[in-house]
Design a protein around this motif. Structure first.
Motif: not given
Lengths: 558, 558
Positions: B54-56, B62-63, B152-160, B190-194
């Motif tokens: 899921v990560i490219a 975001v960690m 302006n830092l819209v993420p692609n994947v967040v890891l929480v 915003h269609d990032a993966i949570v």
């Protein structure tokens, strides 16, 4: 506790008798409405009785009266409670928008109000205050008011609205979220009672915005909640002076400082700028270089810039009536949920506007010689809304951007950059009344209302640029209060403030780049006409949107 | 679009080919992990493969590395991905706290970082930067970093991380919420993966904090997420100088200005104040008059003041290890959910601290003659954390309180009040190094790291009071930079800054009330001893809590 026994014993007497008074009182009140509930769902016809049961005289009540949406079924119901039984409520409301909000005071149901904005009802607020019918705690900005819910304005009951609920009480707030999450969170997590009117109770929600764990009572309203298209401006009414001002902003502010991210306040001035980006801005080769990220509501006048590839993202406080289908079709730009519809959020958008954008620009009605401005005019207590949160330099910001650094004038290693706070106004408003004045009306209004300080909307020392049809005053470049006043006077036309300008001083300010007239920045006055607007009517906006934008009836005049 | 056809046609070519690139890409990536999922639940042993899927390379990730809690199962898993496959990630992390956060850079998996705090890893960050292994976007404050997720830092994947999830993917974040809601909201909308690590997957959650609609992948971690007791101070280590400073703050700041609501930074200085309220504060008759509402984490040293009836409410950024049972038993004070446990929230508590409290007080390590201060010292890039958000005067505030108005020195009708920003420090730190210096270490550190401006934590012009063991400088009362410097020098002891003080000038400043020494405000130096603390050990704190507070092992030394 070997060491402090005597102290501890003494303290036992200061200790509260109970640590669960709020929880116990909530349980008691909820018990009283139990017979009318099915799970969290209250029968609609029992709403007035239920309010009489869960609200007690003197309670602090938050009424969701937002900038746009209104929990109007609940406010219309609250005025029907027995005014002999429920008295002297302390109303916390961000926007006093509806007549019944004030009827509560006339009936004695409410006594004191803490609020942020009273646009449509500002005259009546002032009158009721004078008559002693209403007492004002304070006038706030929106987020400031919510912040106090967590500190010293903890509510007893909150009355909010959502689009849909399911049988368990989960909520779908829909595209127009605004303030619902923060109000509900403040209440649900301090044993206040959360009452929600919904347009519809459904089996399955498109998405859950607020979990049932945070909600106590859901009631289906008699009709969908009221919502105003506050951010819609018909391009037909944009004047050539506004176009001229917009051109100056694009050249002399956005291009000059490389403004990438910004908030536009609402008004025809900013609508003009939005409609000039795909035309005038394009002719200057600025696409992709300025105005890429916005924190603002989905202004219909932003559609042409979005369609032309200018805008990369828009985060919003709320939605805008008629824009929902367009937003749904543009998920790369807007913050939409998995269901496809917008998620807005005033607190988070304010956070974005405060800490993450280069610039705020907004129009004002009146400005004094020190650039203090206010929308308060005689006899009206309009309040502040959200402008002051955007219209200042946030001292809690630490990251740099080209625009922020460009406003750093002090060479000291300990100096910082600055947010652009741009105010636009015409030197004279309609009817020939000067917009630049010696003393703001707000000074007299504040005194008369017994306010501890003058209700200034945006303070002069927070303003970096003032743009009028005459030119731009780069206030951030001025040294000392006197130069600052001269720079402002130089763009204030023949208003009382402008008459202080001396030609020789103005020439010197232009030479130093502290003042710029259109010709100084290559803006041609003759070019400033309506042909330059990317859309000149509501119909044009609809066309730009490919038919996705559906203006409310009152704007459908074509 | 009759009027602008040619323009519109031209624009067609500028229009993006697709408006759903983010949504499509998310769908594609989620498809690839489908085989390992049961609903939203991912098999634990598949986590590394899932991250690789899921990560490219080049993604913004975001960690969740918060001030306290850490999504450490996910960070430990991320360092195991194939570094040939996943490269050059842009890591967005509020606190670089764990060694593996930096291992990501050493392995080439990550390249660029935007962060807010790097306390424990600050030395290594500086070294990796120098070695060219790591590139810094910017150093932020916490909420500023989250604000940029929306711009302006819209993420692609967040890891929480969260405490529990149910099978549908609803989350219980537990008492230590901190930053999870804002990170998830920015991503989910915003269609990032949570991706969420949870300590446990259960059938029924105590309460839902984040709805399943916002969550894509849940994975049970190998062990509970790491969390640090950052806000615990053992009273045993409070010195008599800190007690003296605390007494001065209570008399010369809190009592003087009627401070009702406040944020205490963490440290022994503020711990001393908290432990002096039920003793020294009580002897002055101040209970109920000052320090009633707090925006802070649940400091164990606040227990005696709570138990003595001083504190009416506490809203928190996060929780504190060992405090959960105590908090649960005091719902009138804390913001607890229907399930009984705390709900904290950094964004909302920052909002409270910014707009709703009278005062911020915090300790610093180094201050220059203009009262600029920083915790950055040579060779370390520590970052800012949350202090700058609290440590400034919020210009977006409009309501008045007695304390806020008391700092208004300008008689103009257009002047406003001011938030108290109080900095405490001892004139010399351990080892005899002066705390007051001519030039902050931060100036050199900033230069060396190529930062566009000096990494100043709190700017001098934002500071209203400085309190040392020598006395209080009421900086807000000074007129002009020279008087300001003299006032600061007067309390700076025999440090390089203090040596600039001239006795005659200091005497005049004391006469004008701009500087106060202990004797000027009735504080007796001899009274400043540890017997005055309401608790002198961790054991005392446990006793005050009636056994509800359970200190972590490392504090259990009695």
């Amino acid at each position: 506790m070997k060491t402090n026994l005597s102290l501890s014993e003494q303290t036992q007497q200061q200790r509260p008798v109970s640590w669960t008074t709020r929880r116990d009182e909530k349980a008691r009140r909820m018990q009283s409405v139990e017979p009318w509930m099915k799970g969290p769902v209250l029968a609609q016809e029992k709403i007035v009785e239920a309010l009489e049961s869960v609200i007690a005289s003197g309670d602090r009540i938050v009424m969701e009266g937002d900038n746009q949406k209104q929990a109007d079924f609940l406010s219309r119901s609250l005025v029907q409670v027995n005014a002999k039984k429920i008295r002297d409520l302390h109303l916390i409301i961000s926007s006093i928008s509806r007549p019944e909000h004030l009827t509560l005071f006339e009936l004695g149901i409410a006594k004191k109000v803490d609020f942020a904005f009273a646009g449509p009802q500002s005259l009546r607020v002032a009158q009721l205050l004078e008559d002693g019918v209403l007492e004002i705690g304070a006038i706030h900005t929106y987020v400031e008011l919510y912040a106090r819910l967590l500190v010293n304005l903890v509510p007893n009951v909150v009355l909010v609205c959502a689009e849909q609920a399911d049988q368990e009480g989960n909520l779908f707030t829909g595209p127009n979220t605004e303030d619902t999450p923060v109000i509900v969170e403040a209440a649900a997590f301090h044993d206040a009672i959360v009452i929600v009117q919904v347009n519809q109770i459904v089996d399955k929600l498109p998405r859950v915005d607020i979990p049932a764990s945070w909600v106590d009572i859901v009631v289906e309203a008699d009709k969908p909640f009221a919502v105003e298209p506050l951010f819609t401006r018909d391009p037909r009414h944009i004047t050539e002076l506004q176009i001229l001002t917009g051109m100056m902003v694009i050249r002399g502010v956005y291009e000059r400082h490389q403004v990438q991210s910004l908030n536009h306040g609402i008004g025809f001035d900013t609508a003009a700028i939005e409609l000039l980006l795909p035309t005038y801005g394009e002719s200057l080769g600025l696409r992709g270089k300025i105005c890429r990220h916005f924190a603002l509501n989905p202004h219909p006048t932003l559609i042409p810039a979005i369609e032309s590839g200018w805008v990369q993202s828009v985060h919003s406080f709320g939605s805008e009536v008629g824009m929902d289908d367009y937003i749904r079709a543009r998920p790369d730009i807007f913050f939409n949920g998995r269901d496809g519809s917008l998620r807005s959020n005033r607190v988070l958008c304010q956070l974005a506007g405060q800490y993450a954008v280069d610039a705020f620009i907004g129009a004002t009605l009146q400005m004094d010689g020190d650039a203090n401005s206010s929308t308060v005019t005689t006899g009206r207590l309009a309040g502040f809304g959200g402008a002051p949160n955007m219209g200042h330099d946030p001292h809690g910001r630490r990251h740099s951007t080209p625009a922020w650094l460009d406003l750093k004038t002090n060479p000291s290693p300990n100096a910082r950059g600055r947010k652009l706070v741009v105010q636009t106004l015409e030197t004279f408003s309609k009817g020939g009344v000067p917009a630049f004045v010696e003393t703001l009306d707000a000074v007299e209004v504040g005194k008369k209302a017994g306010m501890p300080i003058t209700p200034i909307m945006i303070y002069g020392d927070d303003v970096s640029h003032v743009v009028t049809e005459e030119g731009i005053a780069y206030l951030y470049k001025t040294e000392g209060i006197e130069e600052r006043r001269r720079a402002l006077a130089a763009v204030a036309g023949i208003s009382p403030v402008g008459l202080n300008a001396k030609p020789a001083e103005t020439a010197e300010l232009r030479r130093k780049g502290i003042v710029a007239y259109p010709e100084d920045i290559g803006v041609q006055r003759l070019q400033a006409n309506r042909a330059l607007l990317a859309a000149r009517s509501m119909e044009d906006l609809v066309a730009w949107s490919g038919g996705l934008y559906q203006p409310p009836a009152k704007f459908r005049s074509w």
